[in-house]
Design an enzyme around this catalytic site. Structure first.
Site, mmCIF file in Angstrom:
data_model
loop_
_atom_site.group_PDB
_atom_site.id
_atom_site.type_symbol
_atom_site.label_atom_id
_atom_site.label_comp_id
_atom_site.label_asym_id
_atom_site.label_seq_id
_atom_site.Cartn_x
_atom_site.Cartn_y
_atom_site.Cartn_z
ATOM 1 N NE ARG A 69 -132.408 53.020 -72.000
ATOM 2 C CZ ARG A 69 -132.579 54.299 -71.740
ATOM 3 N NH1 ARG A 69 -133.782 54.857 -71.848
ATOM 4 N NH2 ARG A 69 -131.572 55.068 -71.360
ATOM 5 C CE1 TYR A 197 -129.164 48.971 -78.063
ATOM 6 C CE2 TYR A 197 -131.006 49.718 -76.723
ATOM 7 C CZ TYR A 197 -129.649 49.566 -76.908
ATOM 8 O OH TYR A 197 -128.784 49.979 -75.926
ATOM 9 C CE LYS A 206 -131.464 50.330 -68.594
ATOM 10 N NZ LYS A 206 -130.704 50.746 -67.427
ATOM 11 C CG HIS A 226 -130.649 53.514 -63.934
ATOM 12 N ND1 HIS A 226 -130.585 54.564 -64.818
ATOM 13 C CD2 HIS A 226 -130.019 52.490 -64.546
ATOM 14 C CE1 HIS A 226 -129.943 54.202 -65.907
ATOM 15 N NE2 HIS A 226 -129.586 52.949 -65.771
ATOM 16 C CB SER A 248 -128.263 55.662 -69.916
ATOM 17 O OG SER A 248 -129.454 55.242 -69.311
ATOM 18 C CB CYS A 250 -123.150 58.969 -66.684
ATOM 19 S SG CYS A 250 -124.011 60.188 -67.672
ATOM 20 C CG ASP A 277 -128.136 49.241 -65.826
ATOM 21 O OD1 ASP A 277 -127.859 50.451 -65.873
ATOM 22 O OD2 ASP A 277 -129.080 48.734 -66.470
ATOM 23 N NE ARG A 377 -125.703 50.067 -74.558
ATOM 24 C CZ ARG A 377 -126.211 50.520 -73.406
ATOM 25 N NH1 ARG A 377 -126.077 49.812 -72.306
ATOM 26 N NH2 ARG A 377 -126.828 51.680 -73.358
HETATM 27 C C1 OXD Z 1 -129.266 52.179 -70.175
HETATM 28 C C2 OXD Z 1 -128.678 50.839 -70.134
HETATM 29 O O1 OXD Z 1 -129.622 52.659 -71.258
HETATM 30 O O2 OXD Z 1 -128.230 50.428 -69.057
HETATM 31 O O3 OXD Z 1 -129.372 52.790 -69.101
HETATM 32 O O4 OXD Z 1 -128.665 50.136 -71.154
HETATM 33 MN MN MN Z 2 -128.795 51.686 -67.394
#
Ligand code: OXD
Ligand code: MN
Length: 594
Positions: A69, A197, A206, A226, A248, A250, A277, A377
């Protein structure tokens, strides 16, 4: 597919802008998806993986400059700048439409326009919302088919209602200098250009489910957060749900799918995943908060995912999965990433599409030497997940006993603490901080304040967002308790002290015991801490009550440094920071100095 006038006239308008050669309405059928996969494989956009080991799984590589992102190029375009706030990038909507129109103009020439009608949340639930994404990318279509609910039933549910989120994506030239991810919350519109992406182009995620939805949530009296959602089943069959917000990369997916430690498994405890998420949260008729996962799949970080760290996620990727920017093991046409196992492939192509030399791997320079990109991913169907909750598709979601905030902090934050009230809990969310990860472009390992893990995702002013948390608190007769955790504290040599992963359940069980009023806690300057002996360490190697003591120690000096940093951050957020948060900050400082 539809007679909806608003939908049809918007598509006509966008068609005139991007000038596709033809239009394909995505119907959610396997037949259509399969035909698209074949086209993508023929063009090289996808590579089919070993059908025995990875049935119906594909590998995709994005452009080397397009792997995360891009917060610097993400804009909230409200008519008034102050409504977007100081933390978001802002552009005037008129100027933005004009600027981006030039980039979109004719960008679909010679290409098909794919029209994806999708629902965030189960189709037809009063909690769900509908979007339509226009894209020139089959990769986007195939990912959206996994991540959201797509098909004619979505258009049926919409009927002739003009209330849907309009998303326009164009890959264009993937020009990083002209990459824009723009949100027009006042128009229910998202425009994304020059990226391919995931986080920038799967507009349901998002862009819609957090940025636009957070704006709608404030307007309509609910919350888009989130957060993962998980259920813990006790041996008596009772299930308690919590949601948790971590920045993100974590460990939200890991916590959402954790496997109970052996001692708990034997007693009959189970973990059920509702989401990894995003959570849409409302006050239920019973006065509790109810959370639902608007997504239908997982867009998880691959590196570090293995049988031990997240067995359930790994199983979820074994079929019908799209891998992005991972390594390609040519010996058996499978995928590989750092942390999958200790056997790096000898005959592999890296995330950039080059021959990869495992001997040159250098942990200090992952981007240039790793097989998989650190932010590579998997896009996997929720229904593949072995621990998917039976309530996953419940139209009203699940009731929350606790909300957990957390960050990646080497020092400062203790293993767990409990806030004193909803207001204090919201304050604890507002002062969250974390060391940065690869999920967003930019420097790694730098501490940044990431309130509620929403810094990159609030679709309006951060101060107003905090006020919305406080306002919501007044509407919840039976609010969940709010906690903060940190799995990432390190010793003087930089080693993690807490084992993490499935053992995090020990902390979640303390949290649930607090919610049930079954265990005491100790007052501290920052909130309630566990008594070290109340975190169950049975069966944990190398962890003693003294370890827990160390993990819940409050270092007043570093906390007071943090307080200064928070003051700076609040100043940056600006005039709309709720006064209640300043009161809480003052209390924190006074407590720490006492
Ligand atoms: C992020 C995702 O970047 O979930 O938070 O992809
Ligand atoms: Mn996320």
């Amino acid at each position: 597919m539809t007679q909806n006038k608003a939908v049809l006239s918007w598509i006509d308008e966008m068609k005139a802008l991007v000038e596709p050669k033809d239009i394909l309405w995505i119907d959610g059928s396997e037949k259509q998806a399969d035909a698209l996969r074949k086209i993508a494989c023929a063009s090289g956009e996808l590579e089919a993986l070993n059908p025995e080991k990875f049935p119906n799984c594909y590998l995709h590589r994005t452009a080397v400059n397009d792997v995360a992102r891009v917060e610097g190029r993400t804009f909230i375009c409200t008519r008034k700048k102050e409504d977007a706030g100081n933390i978001n990038n802002w552009m005037d909507p008129v100027e933005c439409y004009e600027k981006l129109s030039k980039l979109y103009k004719g960008s679909y020439r010679g290409k098909t326009m794919y029209v994806i009608p999708y629902s965030m949340g189960v189709v037809g639930s009063s909690f769900s919302k509908i979007g339509i994404e226009l894209t020139d990318s089959i990769y986007v279509v195939l990912n959206m088919l996994i991540m959201t609910r797509v098909g004619p039933e979505v258009l049926e549910a919409l009927g002739d209602n003009p209330d849907f989120v309009k998303g326009l994506h164009a890959t264009a030239n993937c020009d990083a200098e002209n990459r824009y991810i723009c949100h027009f919350p006042e128009d229910n519109t998202i425009w994304s250009v020059n990226s391919a992406y995931g986080g920038n182009v799967l507009l349901g995620k998002k862009c819609f489910a957090l940025r636009i939805a957070s704006y709608l949530g404030r307007k309509e009296g609910w919350m888009a957060e989130h957060m993962l959602i998980l259920g813990i089943e006790f041996p008596n069959g009772e299930i308690k749900y919590v949601s948790a917000a971590f920045p993100s990369a974590c460990g939200k997916t890991n916590l959402a799918m954790m496997i109970p430690p052996e001692v708990y498994k034997k007693k009959g405890y189970k973990v059920w995943t509702v989401g990894d998420d995003i959570a849409w949260i409302r006050v239920g008729e019973d006065g509790r908060l109810w959370a639902m996962n608007p997504e239908n799949g997982f867009f998880g970080v691959a590196p570090g995912t293995n049988e031990h760290s997240n067995y359930n996620a790994l199983m979820t990727t074994k079929k019908n999965c799209i891998f992005t920017n991972v390594g390609h093991d040519l010996s058996d046409n499978t995928v590989w990433w750092e942390g999958l196992n200790d056997n790096p492939p000898k005959n592999a192509i890296n995330w950039k599409g080059e021959v990869w030399d495992y001997k040159k791997y250098d942990k200090a320079d992952k981007i240039n030497t790793s097989c998989a990109h650190p932010n590579s991913r998997f896009t996997a169907m929720a229904s593949n997940c072995p621990c998917l909750s039976s309530e996953f598709a419940s139209p009203k979601g699940v009731p929350l006993s606790a909300i957990i905030f957390g960050g990646r902090r080497a020092k400062t934050a203790p293993l767990v603490y409990e806030s004193r009230s909803w207001q204090h809990g919201a304050f604890v969310g507002s002062i969250m901080a974390s060391e940065t990860t690869a999920a967003a472009a930019g420097a790694l390992g730098v501490v940044r304040r990431d309130p509620m893990a929403m810094r990159p995702f609030v679709g309006y002013d951060m101060g107003d967002y905090w006020q919305h948390w406080l306002d919501m608190g007044k509407k919840i007769p039976n609010p969940p308790k709010i906690f903060h955790v940190n799995w990432f504290r390190t010793d003087d040599e930089g080693h993690f002290i807490w084992p993490g992963f499935g053992d995090n359940m020990r902390v979640v069980l303390w949290i649930l015991a607090r919610c049930a009023g079954k265990v005491d806690a100790v007052e501290s300057p920052i909130g309630y801490l566990p008594k070290p002996e109340d975190i169950n360490i049975e069966g944990l190697d190398g962890v003693t009550v003294d370890t827990i003591k160390e993990l819940v120690t409050i270092d007043r000096k570093s906390w007071l440094e943090d307080v200064e940093n928070i003051k700076e951050f609040y100043k940056q957020v600006g005039a709309r920071v709720p006064k209640e948060f300043y009161t809480e900050l003052e209390t924190l400082e006074t407590n720490l100095k006492a």
